[in-house]
Design a protein around this motif. Structure first.
Motif, mmCIF file in Angstrom:
data_model
loop_
_atom_site.group_PDB
_atom_site.id
_atom_site.type_symbol
_atom_site.label_atom_id
_atom_site.label_comp_id
_atom_site.label_asym_id
_atom_site.label_seq_id
_atom_site.Cartn_x
_atom_site.Cartn_y
_atom_site.Cartn_z
ATOM 1 N N GLU A 60 0.780 -1.236 0.000
ATOM 2 C CA GLU A 60 0.000 0.000 0.000
ATOM 3 C C GLU A 60 0.815 1.290 0.000
ATOM 4 O O GLU A 60 0.330 2.326 -0.445
ATOM 5 N N ILE A 61 2.036 1.264 0.516
ATOM 6 C CA ILE A 61 2.783 2.509 0.740
ATOM 7 C C ILE A 61 4.056 2.597 -0.099
ATOM 8 O O ILE A 61 4.314 3.621 -0.744
ATOM 9 N N ALA A 62 4.864 1.554 -0.100
ATOM 10 C CA ALA A 62 6.173 1.602 -0.768
ATOM 11 C C ALA A 62 6.107 2.025 -2.235
ATOM 12 O O ALA A 62 7.000 2.737 -2.708
ATOM 13 N N PRO A 63 5.080 1.621 -3.016
ATOM 14 C CA PRO A 63 5.062 2.010 -4.434
ATOM 15 C C PRO A 63 4.694 3.471 -4.693
ATOM 16 O O PRO A 63 4.826 3.946 -5.832
ATOM 17 N N ALA A 64 4.231 4.192 -3.674
ATOM 18 C CA ALA A 64 3.770 5.570 -3.878
ATOM 19 C C ALA A 64 4.954 6.508 -4.107
ATOM 20 O O ALA A 64 5.898 6.534 -3.331
ATOM 21 N N ARG A 65 4.879 7.286 -5.188
ATOM 22 C CA ARG A 65 6.013 8.108 -5.614
ATOM 23 C C ARG A 65 5.885 9.560 -5.144
ATOM 24 O O ARG A 65 4.803 10.043 -4.836
ATOM 25 N N THR A 66 7.023 10.233 -5.137
ATOM 26 C CA THR A 66 7.063 11.646 -4.789
ATOM 27 C C THR A 66 6.275 12.466 -5.825
ATOM 28 O O THR A 66 6.145 12.066 -6.987
ATOM 29 N N ILE A 67 5.763 13.604 -5.386
ATOM 30 C CA ILE A 67 4.886 14.435 -6.212
ATOM 31 C C ILE A 67 5.608 15.730 -6.589
ATOM 32 O O ILE A 67 6.323 16.314 -5.773
ATOM 33 N N GLY A 68 5.417 16.176 -7.830
ATOM 34 C CA GLY A 68 5.992 17.436 -8.266
ATOM 35 C C GLY A 68 5.008 18.228 -9.105
ATOM 36 O O GLY A 68 4.048 17.669 -9.658
ATOM 37 N N PHE A 69 5.243 19.537 -9.215
ATOM 38 C CA PHE A 69 4.352 20.427 -9.961
ATOM 39 C C PHE A 69 5.168 21.231 -10.963
ATOM 40 O O PHE A 69 6.220 21.793 -10.615
ATOM 41 N N MET A 70 4.676 21.289 -12.188
ATOM 42 C CA MET A 70 5.406 21.967 -13.252
ATOM 43 C C MET A 70 5.692 23.427 -12.907
ATOM 44 O O MET A 70 6.771 23.942 -13.220
ATOM 45 N N HIS A 71 4.753 24.105 -12.223
ATOM 46 C CA HIS A 71 4.950 25.531 -11.931
ATOM 47 C C HIS A 71 6.071 25.765 -10.920
ATOM 48 O O HIS A 71 6.540 26.894 -10.757
ATOM 49 N N GLU A 72 6.520 24.698 -10.244
ATOM 50 C CA GLU A 72 7.598 24.848 -9.265
ATOM 51 C C GLU A 72 8.976 24.513 -9.838
ATOM 52 O O GLU A 72 9.997 24.790 -9.198
ATOM 53 N N VAL A 73 8.997 23.919 -11.016
ATOM 54 C CA VAL A 73 10.247 23.354 -11.526
ATOM 55 C C VAL A 73 11.353 24.390 -11.647
ATOM 56 O O VAL A 73 12.482 24.184 -11.171
ATOM 57 N N GLU A 74 11.083 25.517 -12.293
ATOM 58 C CA GLU A 74 12.134 26.512 -12.508
ATOM 59 C C GLU A 74 12.651 27.087 -11.198
ATOM 60 O O GLU A 74 13.859 27.299 -11.033
ATOM 61 N N ALA A 75 11.733 27.336 -10.254
ATOM 62 C CA ALA A 75 12.151 27.875 -8.963
ATOM 63 C C ALA A 75 13.021 26.879 -8.206
ATOM 64 O O ALA A 75 14.022 27.250 -7.583
ATOM 65 N N LEU A 76 12.653 25.614 -8.272
ATOM 66 C CA LEU A 76 13.438 24.582 -7.596
ATOM 67 C C LEU A 76 14.831 24.464 -8.209
ATOM 68 O O LEU A 76 15.839 24.379 -7.493
ATOM 69 N N LYS A 77 14.888 24.457 -9.529
ATOM 70 C CA LYS A 77 16.191 24.329 -10.189
ATOM 71 C C LYS A 77 17.074 25.532 -9.896
ATOM 72 O O LYS A 77 18.303 25.402 -9.785
ATOM 73 N N ALA A 78 16.479 26.703 -9.733
ATOM 74 C CA ALA A 78 17.250 27.889 -9.381
ATOM 75 C C ALA A 78 17.876 27.762 -7.995
ATOM 76 O O ALA A 78 18.900 28.380 -7.698
ATOM 77 N N GLN A 79 17.254 26.931 -7.136
ATOM 78 C CA GLN A 79 17.783 26.670 -5.798
ATOM 79 C C GLN A 79 18.702 25.447 -5.774
ATOM 80 O O GLN A 79 19.143 25.029 -4.714
ATOM 81 N N GLY A 80 18.974 24.883 -6.967
ATOM 82 C CA GLY A 80 19.799 23.684 -7.033
ATOM 83 C C GLY A 80 19.065 22.433 -6.651
ATOM 84 O O GLY A 80 19.671 21.427 -6.251
ATOM 85 N N LEU A 81 17.732 22.439 -6.773
ATOM 86 C CA LEU A 81 16.903 21.294 -6.395
ATOM 87 C C LEU A 81 16.215 20.715 -7.618
ATOM 88 O O LEU A 81 16.078 21.368 -8.655
ATOM 89 N N ALA A 82 15.781 19.458 -7.502
ATOM 90 C CA ALA A 82 15.022 18.757 -8.554
ATOM 91 C C ALA A 82 15.789 18.657 -9.868
ATOM 92 O O ALA A 82 15.183 18.526 -10.937
ATOM 93 N N LEU A 83 17.129 18.686 -9.799
ATOM 94 C CA LEU A 83 17.930 18.634 -11.026
ATOM 95 C C LEU A 83 17.848 17.261 -11.693
ATOM 96 O O LEU A 83 18.114 17.138 -12.892
#
Length: 277
Positions: free
Chosen positions: A182-205
């Motif tokens: 029930e739990i192990a297969p559940a994946r992390t969640i991301g949002f397209m509108h956050e991608v550029e901001a995250l990459k600017a912080q060195g995240l989600a590369l």
């Protein structure tokens, strides 16, 4: 009484880090009793180590970071959730980068790695941490609490403004079998509108449609494994973060909690526990 465990043999996994975007190989090794879960940065001189303990948490921005001396690792929660739910107490993780592989964004590849290695009983009693009274961490409209309970149960309410998410509720008794299904297969969640901001912080590369469930403003771009995959992954994160306290027993109830509150609760549990076997 429960005995401590370790894995039966050395196993390896190679992939890419979610936030660092760096190629990385982890090698899981059997470890002696009372070792706990320890990361060894084999890419650094002297292979410095950092133990998976709440006292070593230095950041909770988008992931849980551990540091001790020159040893630093982050986004450890998915791997730690697998060790915790599969009841593996002792393992030395050799890692040649700053972040474990994201794999598919879930804990399932790590569960399969542990199953491949096998789990062996050790000649020592597992230390089980049970709270004697309610312990709570709150921040604005978010909270996480643990109540005395004979087992590990997690009740989580996720609230998200995205039209396809909204309110999601999950309530699970955590056992190895339930975690795998029930739990192990559940994946992390991301949002397209956050991608550029995250990459600017060195995240989600290293993030992609292959290792995250991604939403744009109106749609989900990744086929879901569960209709409520978000809340299941939130529960996965709770398991991984609370593993930093040790083998915890209690009923955890959370609303909108994340790594910051989860790890704060882990520290609070350690300060207010009774130890049983």
């Amino acid at each position: 009484m429960q005995h401590q465990t370790t894995i039966g043999k050395t196993v390896t996994y190679t992939g890419i880090g979610l936030h660092s975007g760096q190629d990385v190989t982890i090698r899981l090794n059997p470890a002696p009793i009372d070792t706990g879960i320890v990361f060894a940065r084999v890419d650094l001189p002297g292979a410095p180590q950092v133990a998976a303990k709440a006292s070593n948490v230095t950041s909770t921005m988008r992931a849980t970071t551990l540091e001790s001396g020159n040893a630093k690792v982050f986004t450890v929660e998915h791997l730690l959730a697998a060790f915790s739910a599969m009841m593996v107490d002792n393992c030395i993780i050799e890692i040649d980068s700053v972040e474990p592989p994201v794999a598919d964004g879930s804990s399932m590849p790590f569960v399969e790695l542990i199953q491949q290695a096998g789990i062996i009983k050790q000649d020592a009693i597992r230390k089980i941490l049970a709270v004697s009274a309610e312990q709570t961490i709150r921040h604005e409209d978010k909270f996480i609490t643990i109540l005395p309970y004979n087992g590990l149960r997690i009740t989580f309410t996720s609230i998200n403004s995205h039209p396809l998410l909204g309110v999601q509720f999950g309530d699970y008794e955590i056992t190895p079998e339930t975690f795998i299904k029930e739990i192990a297969p559940a994946r992390t969640i991301g949002f397209m509108h956050e991608v550029e901001a995250l990459k600017a912080q060195g995240l989600a590369l290293g993030g992609s449609l292959e290792n995250a469930v991604v939403y744009d403003a109106e749609n989900v771009l990744t086929p879901l494994r569960f209709s409520d995959e978000l809340v299941r992954h939130k529960i996965l994160d709770v398991i991984g973060d609370l593993a930093l306290a040790g083998c915890v027993r209690g009923h955890i109830i959370a609303v909108k909690s994340g790594h910051t509150l989860n790890t704060a609760l882990a520290n609070k549990i350690l300060a207010n526990i009774i130890e049983t076997v």
